[in-house]
Design an enzyme around this catalytic site. Sequence first.
Site, PDB file in Angstrom:
ATOM      1  N   GLU A  54      13.488 -86.011  48.272  1.00 46.85           N
ATOM      2  CA  GLU A  54      14.695 -85.643  47.540  1.00 46.85           C
ATOM      3  C   GLU A  54      14.870 -86.499  46.291  1.00 46.85           C
ATOM      4  O   GLU A  54      15.297 -85.997  45.239  1.00 46.85           O
ATOM      5  CB  GLU A  54      15.925 -85.778  48.454  1.00 46.85           C
ATOM      6  CG  GLU A  54      15.860 -84.913  49.701  1.00 46.85           C
ATOM      7  CD  GLU A  54      15.136 -85.561  50.883  1.00 46.85           C
ATOM      8  OE1 GLU A  54      15.228 -85.004  51.991  1.00 46.85           O
ATOM      9  OE2 GLU A  54      14.475 -86.619  50.713  1.00 46.85           O
TER      10      GLU A  54
ATOM     11  N   ASP B  72       8.135 -95.360  57.268  1.00 44.78           N
ATOM     12  CA  ASP B  72       8.946 -94.511  56.409  1.00 44.78           C
ATOM     13  C   ASP B  72      10.405 -94.525  56.825  1.00 44.78           C
ATOM     14  O   ASP B  72      11.292 -94.542  55.978  1.00 44.78           O
ATOM     15  CB  ASP B  72       8.415 -93.074  56.417  1.00 44.78           C
ATOM     16  CG  ASP B  72       9.047 -92.223  55.326  1.00 44.78           C
ATOM     17  OD1 ASP B  72       8.893 -92.585  54.147  1.00 44.78           O
ATOM     18  OD2 ASP B  72       9.695 -91.211  55.661  1.00 44.78           O
TER      19      ASP B  72
END
Length: 145
Positions: free
Chosen positions: A53, A141
């Site tokens: 994003e 992550d």
Amino acid sequence: MKDHFLVEAIKEAKLGLSEGGIPIGSVLVRDGKVIARGHNKRVQEGNPMIHAEIDCLINAGRIGSYKNTVLYSTLMPCYLCSGAAVQFNIKKVVVGESKTFPGGKEFMESHGIEVIDMNDQECMDLMTDFISNNPELWNEDIGEL
């Protein structure tokens, strides 16, 4: 029939995977058109901030108001990316799935963002396969190492 813009986000996720990265993709839509796209590049660029994003919003550049945009992502945005959606006053976020990662749905909703979870099987399969084959990279992550 699958949402056309989710299909575009999935293409971004697969591109990221083909580059050796984490298969999460995103597109930004305004007036029925994709105006930006991106994918997770944490591995490719060695930068922990380049989530799908964020990459998409960077690629959008300075577009003025984001109020009339819809952010699509193959996975429920994390708090970093949820915060970006809140910061830029994006009113709607459509996600492929949230089963593999619940992300910041409640955070976005508490700031007036409409969040739609498509529960898309292809998105779930992409993440499930990736997590199974790359648990350390996935845990890095999401900050679980």
